[in-house]
Structure formats: C-alpha cells, structure tokens
Design an enzyme around this catalytic site. Structure first.
Site, PDB file in Angstrom:
ATOM      1  N   GLU A 270       0.851  -1.191   0.000  1.00 31.29           N
ATOM      2  CA  GLU A 270       0.000   0.000   0.000  1.00 31.29           C
ATOM      3  C   GLU A 270       0.887   1.242   0.000  1.00 31.29           C
ATOM      4  O   GLU A 270       1.923   1.283   0.675  1.00 31.29           O
ATOM      5  CB  GLU A 270      -0.880  -0.024   1.260  1.00 31.29           C
ATOM      6  CG  GLU A 270      -1.718   1.216   1.479  1.00 31.29           C
ATOM      7  CD  GLU A 270      -2.319   1.269   2.883  1.00 31.29           C
ATOM      8  OE1 GLU A 270      -3.357   1.930   3.034  1.00 31.29           O
ATOM      9  OE2 GLU A 270      -1.742   0.655   3.813  1.00 31.29           O
ATOM     10  N   LYS A 336     -10.080   0.276  -1.717  1.00 38.36           N
ATOM     11  CA  LYS A 336     -10.313  -0.120  -0.322  1.00 38.36           C
ATOM     12  C   LYS A 336     -11.756   0.163   0.078  1.00 38.36           C
ATOM     13  O   LYS A 336     -12.242   1.284  -0.059  1.00 38.36           O
ATOM     14  CB  LYS A 336      -9.347   0.634   0.586  1.00 38.36           C
ATOM     15  CG  LYS A 336      -9.377   0.195   2.040  1.00 38.36           C
ATOM     16  CD  LYS A 336      -8.291   0.918   2.832  1.00 38.36           C
ATOM     17  CE  LYS A 336      -8.223   0.411   4.262  1.00 38.36           C
ATOM     18  NZ  LYS A 336      -7.166   1.103   5.037  1.00 38.36           N
ATOM     19  N   CYS A 393      -4.348  -3.130   4.190  1.00 38.57           N
ATOM     20  CA  CYS A 393      -4.016  -2.688   5.549  1.00 38.57           C
ATOM     21  C   CYS A 393      -5.011  -3.201   6.589  1.00 38.57           C
ATOM     22  O   CYS A 393      -5.145  -4.407   6.769  1.00 38.57           O
ATOM     23  CB  CYS A 393      -3.916  -1.166   5.570  1.00 38.57           C
ATOM     24  SG  CYS A 393      -3.054  -0.511   7.023  1.00 38.57           S
TER      25      CYS A 393
END
Length: 576
Positions: A270, A336, A393
């Site tokens: 990321e 995301k 994440c």
C-alpha cells in the site's frame, strides 16, 4: 461456581491486572496463555452482584488492555487524544459485556447449572466483540481475543468457526480457569484439579483439527518488495517519489535470486506509489522500468484523487491496488472498501475539531470503494487468471471482507499495507498476526507486504515461510500453493456470529426478567418485615386478648383456621 465477593478495591485491581495480562498475549510478546489468565481475572473481578459496578469493572479491565494494546495510535497522530479516546471507547464496550454477564447470571437456569456459566460468559463476550467489530463508524475489530492465539493450538479452530469460535474458546478456558482458582482458594483440591484438567483438554484438543496445505490449482511464484521509506522531514511529494524509487530498486534486487521472467507476480505494498502513476509521467516511468526489468506484472498500491463535480466542495481520494504489466497499466483495480475513521477520513469533522486540531491532519477524506476485494490476475505460466483475495491494511481485521473474496474464488490472499506512521510500535506485528489467522481460517497462503515491515509470507496452516524486519529494505521470493477448497468457516459465513448474537440477546432478556422478579420478591419481603402480623396473603389478622380460662376467641379462630397469626419475619415462630 462459588462466588466469594471481593472488596471493591480488589475488584478493580483484578480488572487492571487482567487487562494488562491479556495484552501480553498479543505481539510483540505473544505469551498466548496469558489471554486465559486475563479473562480469568476479569471473571473473578465480576463476582460482585451489581450491574453498574460490573460496567465500571469491565471498563477498568478494558483500559488496562486497550491503552497499551493501541499505543501505536499515539505514535500515528502525534498527540495522545486519539489514542486515549479510542481506548476508552473500546473499553466502554467491555463494560457492556461485564454488565450483561452480571445481569444474565441471575437467570435461575445458570444459577442451578454452574457448568453452563463459562458458555454463557463466552456467548456474551463474543457478541460484544462482534458488535465492536461493526459499530460505531463501521467497527474496530483490533484486539479480538482470537488474534492472540496464532501461536496456540486454538488457532486451528479458525478453520471451523473464524474469530467467533476462537475468541469463544479463549473465554471458556478463562472462565473455567477462574472456577479452578476459586476452588484452590477454598482448598478444594480435587475439584480444582478436575477443572485444570478440563482447561488442558480445551487448550490442546484443537491440535486434532486437520489443516490442508497442499497446492490444489498449481503454484504462484511471487516476489514481495519492502522498499522502506526515506528519513522524515522532506517535502511530501519528494518523499512519495523516493518511496516509489525504493520499491523499484527492491524489484531490481529480486534478480539476484531469480532470472528475468522467473516470477509470476511482484507485490508492492500500500502507498508504494502514493503519486498515481496513471496520471504522473515520472512515476509511471519508474514503475514501467521496474516491471520490464523483472519481467513480471506488479501489483501496487496508489492513491486516486477525485475533484468534486464543478470544482465545488472538497476533494476525495481512493486507496487503490492496481496491476501494472511490463507493457503498461491494466484496468484491474481494487479500491479499499473499509477506510479507517479518524485515520483515513474524519467523520463529523466540525464537531471533533472542538476537541483537537488534529482532525485537520487528514486534509482529504478517503472514500470507500464498492467492488469485491478479488483481483483476477493473468498468469502466463499457468495459462489462466489467478483470483487473488486482497485486503488493504486494516481490512485484514474484518472477517467478512476477506471471507467473501475467498468464497468468490480467491486462491491466495495478499495484504498490502503501509505501517510507516506507526514507528517502532507493535502495530505491524499485531497486523501480521491477523494475516496468520486469516491463513488458517481460509486455508490459503497469505502474503503481507509492507512499505517498512513487518512483512511475511505465510503457509495455509499459519506457518511463516519468510519474514522481514521493521524499517528495513528487504525482498522475499516464495512459491505459494494455490488452493480452492473452502473451510467450514468459509461455508458457515456469518451464521456463527448471528447465532451468538441471538443467544446473547435472549440471555440478556432472561436476565432482565430474572432481575425484575428478584426485585419484586425483595419488595415483598421488605413489606413483610415492616408488618410482622401479616398472614400468608399479606392481610393482617386480629389477635384477641386471652381470657381468664386460658382460651381466647383468637385461639378458637386459630384452631379452626389451622394458622398462627403470631409469626414474625424471623423464622415464623409464635410468640407466647
């Protein structure tokens, strides 16, 4: 189980000790048996029969756990208000569990059958954990007890019932251990020994759960690049370009271990290219050269900014993964779905600005993507697209997000992350433990790749193939088994959480009813004590004076009625 009541001071000391002990079960220490000790101390601290006091006790345990467990939030924000607010909010929900348990154990069924109590404690705990993972602001599953067990036998239960079953098992073990400690205190050695034997069986029996690890659809040869970040202090744009160049250099370093074209896929983390290479020619050239040099496509993280329509209103951004082939960018993108509140976007900005100016550290709010977290990556060697389940994440912490992509066909899991904001804290290793848990839960190989570490490659049974350090520039090259078999946890989906929630709600309702009945009975007893001449139905009967002959009208009345009106609340004896 017997419940000798501790003083209020000891109650709070037990709670603090339990919270601190539980934190040591998680990385970096990973002393996994301490999770059972921490839960046992909380159960012992909740022996006082007061719902408000139970909430305070649970809050105290939660502060003892979450303040050290989430300390990385202070590192990320740079001032303690965010860390403390988050810890207090999570601890308050532990208080909800504690209050619910004191209420529920008043149910006669649980009072009579003490062997059911550890199960009831577990149901309530898991229900609150699941609520915490969903609410407020989309929830925050960090600190789920299940994630403390990645080195323990209990982790194998993840393939059966995900975090619901593993967290529940931890609580059952802790509650039984609490019963054993109470019995040891009263020198009931036989009963305590029996309970400790139960604890041992519960902890080690999951070793019998089989875990599949063999490749079922071939293998995927990957290189994972942890490029590291430059020293802080430079202008943001130059920092971002330097990070991309670091990862390009790390990609070239892969050729010390493989020939060009020897990898099916290269993984960057990321924010490896925070400046979008799709819109910036300089960054695009760096990524393009890296892909051509290694002879493989690169899956990398970037940010896409979107202006408001007409240029009015604030900009938004998307945290995305994109696939870049040696010939150029593709249209394969994942955005995301679960941005982090207060970390990637600021809810109710104007309200929270009244408490701290740190809300404006987030200058552009992140929007949520809508597509499934599944990326079909073309692999020339296999002659097909390999579906890769991804979670960016913190998304690794959410059960359903990863599960839905595995059920949709994901054969391997990739977790790109950027831990640079958290310094040398334990955040990165806590996250890596979650990736290990997902490997066992879904029976898939997992790669967590970070800008700064800790990165790791994990087999489908949760064993590390390779790991990196923290704030280092390293590369990993591994062959990952591609698997298609769904675990029981995948097939059950949200059912365990739903059933647990319904059982918890039913138990709380039963506890409210039992408490109401108990309060009503207490009022009746108090009323009877205030009126010592009360009969069986609460009506006062007259008492006649004795006659000279030793008989009374009242005596004849008592003889006919077969009752005594001279009884008192203390034992029901007749006063003569």
């Amino acid at each position: 189980m017997p419940r000798p009541v501790p003083s209020r001071g000891w109650t709070l000391l037990l709670a603090v000790a339990g919270g601190l002990a539980t934190d040591t079960a998680f990385p970096n220490r990973s002393w996994w048996p301490m999770a059972y000790v921490g839960v046992a101390l909380l159960v012992l601290a909740l022996r006082r029969d007061s719902v408000p006091w139970a909430w305070l006790t649970g809050l105290t345990w939660g502060l003892g756990f979450f303040l050290p467990h989430l300390y990385w939030a202070d590192e990320a924000v740079g001032e303690p208000i965010g860390w403390i607010a988050l810890s207090v909010a999570e601890a308050a929900l532990v208080g909800v569990f504690a209050a619910a348990w004191v209420l529920v154990r008043r149910v006669p069924l649980l009072a009579r059958r003490t062997w059911l109590q550890p199960l009831a404690v577990a149901v309530l705990w898991v229900a609150v954990e699941q609520m915490r993972a969903r609410w407020p602001f989309g929830g925050f599953p960090w600190g789920n007890l299940a994630f403390s067990q990645t080195d323990a036998p209990l982790v194998r239960l993840a393939s059966v019932g995900s975090t619901v079953l593993v967290s529940g098992a931890v609580v059952v073990v802790g509650a039984v251990l609490a019963g054993a400690l109470v019995r040891l205190r009263h020198f009931q050695v036989g009963a305590a020994s029996a309970l400790l034997l139960v604890v041992t069986v519960l902890v080690f029996a999951p070793w019998l759960v089989p875990l599949g690890t063999r490749a079922e659809a071939g293998t995927l040869r990957v290189g994972a690049v942890q490029g590291n970040v430059p020293q802080q202090g430079a202008e943001a744009g130059s920092q971002a370009r330097a990070v991309t160049e670091n990862h390009a250099a790390g990609t070239a370093a892969l050729l010390e271990r493989v020939e060009p074209g020897g990898l099916d896929l290269v993984l960057w983390p990321e924010s490896a290219a925070d400046i979008d290479p799709r819109t910036d020619a300089g960054v695009a050239a760096v990524v393009q050269d890296a892909a051509r040099t290694v002879g493989a496509p690169i899956l990398l993280g970037t940010q896409r900014y979107v202006d408001a329509p007409g240029g009015e209103g604030p900009r938004t951004r998307y945290n995305e993964l994109i696939l870049w082939e040696p010939d150029g960018p593709t249209d394969l993108v994942y955005a995301k779905q679960h941005p982090v509140p207060f970390g990637e976007y600021m809810p109710h900005r104007d309200f929270f600005r009244q408490f701290t100016s740190a809300v404006d550290l987030i200058t552009v709010d992140m929007a949520a993507g809508t597509g499934m977290s599944l990326m079909p990556v073309p692999v020339e060697r296999l002659g097909r697209d390999v579906p890769i389940a991804v979670g960016i994440c913190f998304e690794v912490a959410y059960d359903e997000l990863i599960r839905e992509s595995v059920v949709a066909g994901g054969e391997v899991i990739v977790i790109p992350t950027n831990n640079a904001s958290f310094g040398m804290t334990q955040e990165s290793t806590q996250q890596l433990a979650m990736s290990r848990f997902r490997a066992v839960e879904h029976g898939r190989a997992v790669v967590q790749v970070s800008t700064v570490g800790v990165s790791g490659v994990i087999t489908p049974n949760g064993v590390f193939q390779d790991t990196t350090g923290l704030f280092t520039a390293e590369q990993m090259v591994e062959s990952l088994p591609l698997r298609t078999t769904l675990t029981l946890a995948d097939r059950l989906g949200q059912w365990p959480a739903l059933v647990t929630g319904l059982l918890a709600a039913a138990a709380v309702v039963a506890g409210v009813v039992a408490s109401s009945r108990r309060a009503r009975d207490a009022r009746r007893r108090a009323s009877a004590r205030r009126r010592p001449g009360t009969g069986a139905r609460g009506g006062r009967r007259p008492t006649a004076a004795p006659t000279r002959g030793g008989s009374t009208a009242g005596a004849r009345t008592r003889s006919r009625a077969g009752t005594s009106t001279g009884s008192t609340a203390r034992g029901g004896r007749t006063r003569r």
